[in-house]
Design an enzyme around this catalytic site. Structure first.
Site, PDB file in Angstrom:
ATOM      1  N   ASP A 171     -58.544  31.203  31.037  1.00 29.97           N
ATOM      2  CA  ASP A 171     -58.834  30.081  31.982  1.00 29.97           C
ATOM      3  C   ASP A 171     -57.468  30.627  32.667  1.00 29.97           C
ATOM      4  OD1 ASP A 171     -59.038  27.568  33.694  1.00 29.97           O
ATOM      5  OD2 ASP A 171     -57.891  26.144  31.856  1.00 29.97           O
ATOM      6  N   LYS A 229     -61.010  31.653  39.869  1.00 35.27           N
ATOM      7  CA  LYS A 229     -60.762  30.901  40.460  1.00 35.27           C
ATOM      8  C   LYS A 229     -60.892  31.047  41.938  1.00 35.27           C
ATOM      9  CE  LYS A 229     -58.370  29.057  37.803  1.00 35.27           C
ATOM     10  NZ  LYS A 229     -58.819  28.220  36.594  1.00 35.27           N
TER      11      LYS A 229
HETATM   12  C1  LIG Z   1     -55.030  26.621  34.010  1.00 30.48           C
HETATM   13  S1  LIG Z   1     -54.106  26.728  33.097  1.00 30.48           S
HETATM   14  C2  LIG Z   1     -54.449  26.991  31.083  1.00 30.48           C
HETATM   15  C3  LIG Z   1     -55.523  25.358  30.484  1.00 30.48           C
HETATM   16  C4  LIG Z   1     -55.469  25.796  29.314  1.00 30.48           C
HETATM   17  N1  LIG Z   1     -56.806  26.799  29.162  1.00 30.48           N
HETATM   18  C5  LIG Z   1     -55.757  24.385  28.739  1.00 30.48           C
HETATM   19  O1  LIG Z   1     -57.043  24.036  28.158  1.00 30.48           O
HETATM   20  O2  LIG Z   1     -54.871  24.204  28.412  1.00 30.48           O
HETATM   21  C6  LIG Z   1     -53.405  29.110  32.983  1.00 30.48           C
HETATM   22  C7  LIG Z   1     -52.529  29.287  32.063  1.00 30.48           C
HETATM   23  O3  LIG Z   1     -52.842  31.104  31.990  1.00 30.48           O
HETATM   24  C8  LIG Z   1     -51.242  31.569  32.102  1.00 30.48           C
HETATM   25  N2  LIG Z   1     -51.102  32.641  32.345  1.00 30.48           N
HETATM   26  C9  LIG Z   1     -50.787  33.209  33.591  1.00 30.48           C
HETATM   27  N3  LIG Z   1     -50.946  33.976  33.732  1.00 30.48           N
HETATM   28  C10 LIG Z   1     -51.261  34.524  32.988  1.00 30.48           C
HETATM   29  C11 LIG Z   1     -50.737  36.104  31.959  1.00 30.48           C
HETATM   30  N4  LIG Z   1     -50.733  37.647  33.029  1.00 30.48           N
HETATM   31  N5  LIG Z   1     -50.914  36.038  30.666  1.00 30.48           N
HETATM   32  C12 LIG Z   1     -50.989  35.073  29.773  1.00 30.48           C
HETATM   33  N6  LIG Z   1     -51.098  33.708  30.574  1.00 30.48           N
HETATM   34  C13 LIG Z   1     -51.233  33.856  31.954  1.00 30.48           C
HETATM   35  C14 LIG Z   1     -50.213  30.585  32.923  1.00 30.48           C
HETATM   36  O4  LIG Z   1     -49.155  30.201  31.613  1.00 30.48           O
HETATM   37  C15 LIG Z   1     -50.734  29.081  32.175  1.00 30.48           C
HETATM   38  O5  LIG Z   1     -50.739  27.937  31.036  1.00 30.48           O
END
Ligand SMILES: C[S@@+](CC[C@H](N)C(=O)[O-])C[C@H]1O[C@@H](n2cnc3c(N)ncnc32)[C@H](O)[C@@H]1O
Length: 353
Positions: A273, A302
């Site tokens: 996600d 997205k």
């Molecule tokens: C929409 S939130 C996820 C929500 C999660 N699925 C939940 O149910 O709580 C997106 C997450 O992706 C993480 N993220 C974005 N790019 C990332 C990367 N390259 N590696 C690890 N995490 C990443 C962000 O830190 C964020 O916490």
């Protein structure tokens, strides 16, 4: 007052996605044969689309933006305020066959919500009358009768095939927010599991003792859904896991980049996600399946502000062509779920043949 329409489709979608819904439906129709009687009515932010086609059959499961697929039979305009029942019953009398369910529906918009009180009051009146005429019975295998009210004086009357439509009222599978889950995102995975897998597949593919990697896991809503089903989860995210997911014995939290992480051993599930460009996520998913790191995946794409269909097509085609090249058999389904906003959710499973 009555207009008869043939081979016209009524599709529900998330408000704001009407053009995408119409565009992909027309494309599916054109893939079968040239569309001669093309006529689409797209009203922005209305939450629905009507499409007039010749005799193409549409496949609901392959439409990403359609929440529901209904064959439109009749439109009644200028319904009298004092007696809507009589003209509606007269119109339904013109339709053939029996109905296995009666669904009164409204657009998923603020205006639509104001009509729900009316449809709730009207439903038992119509239902009683149709049962008395032996036109309505509780039978999930029979065609459903839909009465869609874009406003109080107009009704679009149509039927849906239970094998080629969504089995949910208004095409929306609402989920209740579990109080222990750390984020509302949890609803997206809960819905995806229900939409993409029947009960037997859920119990076969999501079993206690299985393993999963959750990329972009924080604060832990998706991880929570997996843990609830007894899976052991490696949660990859630089951000913090919250609530019960912060220190759960089935969760290992790794503060790493999800695009660089590779599991030491293959897992049953990959869920993802991360907010990133669809092309980048598609490449990652392809890499994981080709490397054999996971057999099943649920991930989000997205959507950009413009050219959404092109972005979705490019991402899904990239995955398909890479898996095909490698001779990997799979099933892939994509939908804009009720709990999805500017995104769609994809289910990918490796199959035997
Ligand atoms: C929409 S939130 C996820 C929500 C999660 N699925 C939940 O149910 O709580 C997106 C997450 O992706 C993480 N993220 C974005 N790019 C990332 C990367 N390259 N590696 C690890 N995490 C990443 C962000 O830190 C964020 O916490």
């Amino acid at each position: 007052m009555t207009k008869t329409i043939q081979t016209t489709w009524l599709l529900y979608c998330r408000p704001g996605f009407e053009a995408d819904c119409a565009q992909e439906t027309l494309r599916q129709a054109r893939q079968q044969k040239p569309v001669i009687a093309e006529q689409e009515a797209v009203q922005t932010d209305s939450g629905y689309v009507t499409l007039n086609l010749n005799d193409q059959t549409l496949r609901y499961s392959e439409l990403v933006f359609a929440r529901q697929l209904i064959q439109l039979q009749l439109v009644l305009e200028t319904l009298p305020e004092r007696d809507r029942l009589t003209p509606i019953l007269e119109a339904i009398a013109m339709l053939p066959g029996k109905f296995g369910a009666l669904w009164l529906e409204v657009p998923d918009t603020n205006d639509g919500k104001t009509l729900s009180a009316f449809t709730r009051r009207f439903q038992p009146l119509l239902e009683d009358a149709l049962r008395e005429q032996a036109r309505l019975e509780d039978n999930p295998r029979e065609q459903r009768l839909h009465l869609f009210f874009p406003d109080k004086s107009t009704v679009l009357i149509g039927t849906s095939d239970p094998h080629n439509s969504a089995p949910w009222h208004m095409g929306m599978l609402r989920q209740h927010m579990p109080s222990e889950a750390p984020s509302r995102s949890t609803l997206k995975l809960a819905e995806a599991i229900e939409v993409f897998m029947d009960k037997s597949e859920q119990s076969r593919l999501l079993r206690q003792g299985m393993t999963a990697v959750d990329l972009g896991a924080a604060p832990g809503g998706w991880t929570w859904q997996l843990v609830k089903r007894g899976l052991r989860v490696t949660a990859v995210d630089n951000g913090p896991m919250k609530g019960t997911m912060a220190k759960h014995p089935l969760v290992q939290h790794l503060r790493q980049d999800g695009f660089k992480f590779a599991p030491a051993r293959a897992v049953d599930w990959l869920v993802c996600d991360m907010v990133e460009k669809p092309a980048k996520v598609a490449k990652l998913i392809g890499d994981w399946f080709i490397a054999g790191y996971a057999r099943q995946a649920i991930f989000n794409l997205k959507l950009p502000m413009k050219q959404r269909i092109n972005a979705v097509d490019a991402a899904l085609s990239e995955i398909k062509s890479r898996l095909d090249e490698e001779g990997i058999n799979y099933r892939m389904l994509a939908k804009q779920l009720y709990h999805d906003r500017e995104e769609i959710t994809v289910f990918l499973v490796r199959t035997k043949r």
